[in-house]
Motif scaffolding. Structure first.
Motif, PDB file in Angstrom:
ATOM      1  N   UNK A   1       0.827  -1.196   0.000  1.00 56.40           N
ATOM      2  CA  UNK A   1       0.000   0.000   0.000  1.00 56.40           C
ATOM      3  C   UNK A   1       0.868   1.255   0.000  1.00 56.40           C
ATOM      4  N   UNK A   2       1.898   1.270   0.809  1.00 52.79           N
ATOM      5  CA  UNK A   2       2.792   2.426   0.877  1.00 52.79           C
ATOM      6  C   UNK A   2       3.531   2.588  -0.441  1.00 52.79           C
ATOM      7  N   UNK A   3       3.928   1.473  -1.044  1.00 49.75           N
ATOM      8  CA  UNK A   3       4.610   1.549  -2.340  1.00 49.75           C
ATOM      9  C   UNK A   3       3.683   2.151  -3.391  1.00 49.75           C
ATOM     10  N   UNK A   4       2.423   1.743  -3.377  1.00 50.47           N
ATOM     11  CA  UNK A   4       1.448   2.285  -4.323  1.00 50.47           C
ATOM     12  C   UNK A   4       1.229   3.773  -4.109  1.00 50.47           C
ATOM     13  N   UNK A   5       1.186   4.179  -2.843  1.00 53.14           N
ATOM     14  CA  UNK A   5       1.012   5.607  -2.542  1.00 53.14           C
ATOM     15  C   UNK A   5       2.206   6.398  -3.044  1.00 53.14           C
ATOM     16  N   UNK A   6       3.406   5.851  -2.886  1.00 50.71           N
ATOM     17  CA  UNK A   6       4.610   6.519  -3.379  1.00 50.71           C
ATOM     18  C   UNK A   6       4.578   6.695  -4.889  1.00 50.71           C
ATOM     19  N   UNK A   7       4.096   5.670  -5.567  1.00 48.94           N
ATOM     20  CA  UNK A   7       4.001   5.756  -7.034  1.00 48.94           C
ATOM     21  C   UNK A   7       2.981   6.822  -7.441  1.00 48.94           C
ATOM     22  N   UNK A   8       1.859   6.892  -6.711  1.00 46.23           N
ATOM     23  CA  UNK A   8       0.844   7.913  -7.016  1.00 46.23           C
ATOM     24  C   UNK A   8       1.393   9.314  -6.807  1.00 46.23           C
ATOM     25  N   UNK A   9       2.135   9.508  -5.725  1.00 44.20           N
ATOM     26  CA  UNK A   9       2.716  10.827  -5.443  1.00 44.20           C
ATOM     27  C   UNK A   9       3.740  11.188  -6.507  1.00 44.20           C
ATOM     28  N   UNK A  10       4.535  10.217  -6.921  1.00 40.41           N
ATOM     29  CA  UNK A  10       5.525  10.468  -7.972  1.00 40.41           C
ATOM     30  C   UNK A  10       4.835  10.845  -9.276  1.00 40.41           C
ATOM     31  N   UNK A  11       3.759  10.150  -9.592  1.00 38.24           N
ATOM     32  CA  UNK A  11       3.015  10.448 -10.820  1.00 38.24           C
ATOM     33  C   UNK A  11       2.426  11.850 -10.778  1.00 38.24           C
TER      34      UNK A  11
END
Length: 56
Positions: free
Chosen positions: A32-42
């Motif tokens: 979940x945290x990895x997915x959130x990081x990807x969303x923030x990067x995007x």
């Protein structure tokens, strides 16, 4: 003595199941945290692209 031995075995089983459950939840949290990081990067990339377009 046999009764206390069964209690000890049950206690170890419950502990092992609890540890497995906590580890499983921890791994799920990492995803979940990895997915959130990807969303923030995007989102950051989109803001950067918009800023570059506006300055040109």
């Amino acid at each position: 003595m046999e009764k206390s031995m069964n209690t000890l075995i049950e206690s170890k089983t419950v502990r092992a199941l609890f540890v497995a459950l906590v580890m499983g939840a921890s791994l799920g949290g990492c995803a979940t945290i990895e997915g959130a990081g990807e969303d923030i990067e995007s989102a950051g990339d989109a803001i950067e692209d918009t800023a570059e377009d506006a300055s040109n």
